[in-house]
Design a protein around this motif. Sequence first.
Motif, PDB file in Angstrom:
ATOM      1  N   UNK A  78       0.820  -1.229   0.000  1.00  0.00           N
ATOM      2  CA  UNK A  78       0.000   0.000   0.000  1.00  0.00           C
ATOM      3  C   UNK A  78       0.857   1.285   0.000  1.00  0.00           C
ATOM      4  N   UNK A  79       2.012   1.220  -0.682  1.00  0.00           N
ATOM      5  CA  UNK A  79       2.883   2.397  -0.753  1.00  0.00           C
ATOM      6  C   UNK A  79       2.246   3.444  -1.663  1.00  0.00           C
ATOM      7  N   UNK A  80       2.106   4.648  -1.144  1.00  0.00           N
ATOM      8  CA  UNK A  80       1.521   5.761  -1.899  1.00  0.00           C
ATOM      9  C   UNK A  80       2.610   6.808  -2.185  1.00  0.00           C
ATOM     10  N   UNK A  81       2.274   7.759  -3.041  1.00  0.00           N
ATOM     11  CA  UNK A  81       3.213   8.829  -3.385  1.00  0.00           C
ATOM     12  C   UNK A  81       3.683   9.575  -2.141  1.00  0.00           C
ATOM     13  N   UNK A  82       2.769   9.830  -1.211  1.00  0.00           N
ATOM     14  CA  UNK A  82       3.125  10.521   0.034  1.00  0.00           C
ATOM     15  C   UNK A  82       4.181   9.739   0.813  1.00  0.00           C
ATOM     16  N   UNK A  83       4.044   8.410   0.838  1.00  0.00           N
ATOM     17  CA  UNK A  83       5.050   7.571   1.504  1.00  0.00           C
ATOM     18  C   UNK A  83       6.404   7.695   0.815  1.00  0.00           C
ATOM     19  N   UNK A  84       6.373   7.744  -0.509  1.00  0.00           N
ATOM     20  CA  UNK A  84       7.622   7.860  -1.272  1.00  0.00           C
ATOM     21  C   UNK A  84       8.362   9.147  -0.922  1.00  0.00           C
ATOM     22  N   UNK A  85       7.621  10.238  -0.842  1.00  0.00           N
ATOM     23  CA  UNK A  85       8.257  11.509  -0.481  1.00  0.00           C
ATOM     24  C   UNK A  85       8.812  11.464   0.947  1.00  0.00           C
ATOM     25  N   UNK A  86       8.102  10.781   1.846  1.00  0.00           N
ATOM     26  CA  UNK A  86       8.583  10.654   3.230  1.00  0.00           C
ATOM     27  C   UNK A  86       9.896   9.866   3.280  1.00  0.00           C
ATOM     28  N   UNK A  87       9.992   8.810   2.479  1.00  0.00           N
ATOM     29  CA  UNK A  87      11.229   8.022   2.401  1.00  0.00           C
ATOM     30  C   UNK A  87      12.371   8.889   1.879  1.00  0.00           C
ATOM     31  N   UNK A  88      12.088   9.660   0.821  1.00  0.00           N
ATOM     32  CA  UNK A  88      13.125  10.515   0.236  1.00  0.00           C
ATOM     33  C   UNK A  88      13.591  11.567   1.241  1.00  0.00           C
ATOM     34  N   UNK A  89      12.666  12.097   2.041  1.00  0.00           N
ATOM     35  CA  UNK A  89      13.068  13.085   3.057  1.00  0.00           C
ATOM     36  C   UNK A  89      14.057  12.482   4.050  1.00  0.00           C
TER      37      UNK A  89
END
Length: 271
Positions: A78-89
């Motif tokens: 259930x990885x969403x775009x918001x999760x992706x940005x959080x990982x990148x941060x």
Amino acid sequence: MVNLDRYKDMFDGLNAKNQGAFVPFVMVGDPDIQTSVNIIKALVEGGADALELGFPYSDPIADGPTIQKASLRALSHKIKTTDCFAIIRQVRDAYPAIPIGLLLYSNLVLKRGIETFYQDAAKAGVDSILIADVPLREAERFITVANSVGIKQILIAPPNASEETLAHIGQQSQGYTYLLGRAGVTGAETAAATPTHELIEKLTRHKVAPPLLGFGISKPEQVSEAISAGAAGAISGSATVNIIAKYLEQPAEMLKQLKAFVGEMKAATVK
């Protein structure tokens, strides 16, 4: 907004050391959030000069089976775009200087809204965005928004590009230019064709941003050949993701193998 140019800093530093760039690609969120953070950090610790990161997408038309499966693994968690940005941060906080690029599909950007997506990317510490399914003739609106938030829109130079296309890329390219090693979809199964000196000379003549060779790069000798032909470096996706897939049940070994792979590929960038 601080006007950083991490790509310029990277290329300047590598040129001073007489090296090319090695850039691994992985899918953000594959196979889950914490493992994804650990994977990306392992790539940097292994010696990656920059990062190319994908966002999971259900219909990745330019990707071969390896990267498609990585998308599906992330989506199953259930990885969403918001999760992706959080990982990148998290990655950006740990490594303030490394260039971070996104390679993704237009639907993900359009769903969030171009302005919102690019603003969120900039806040997360992203340096560049390459949209795989947007041809050069349709890139203008993305370039405009990218410029407004300080992100570099990466453009693709196909191996059979016309002089007109190369001239356009020269006018618009920033950060680096994605030089396709071959036509088709991504995958380590089909080797990249080494670009000819003639093509690299054309790119140089049109003053395109430094070309990185991608698609089909899986071995150190391919990195070495790309740099010998005049490319500024190489990007490897499927070969990196294959390691993740192979060691899903052995996360410690996975990280060890990823570091070793990046180290070997990076060693091949010495001119």
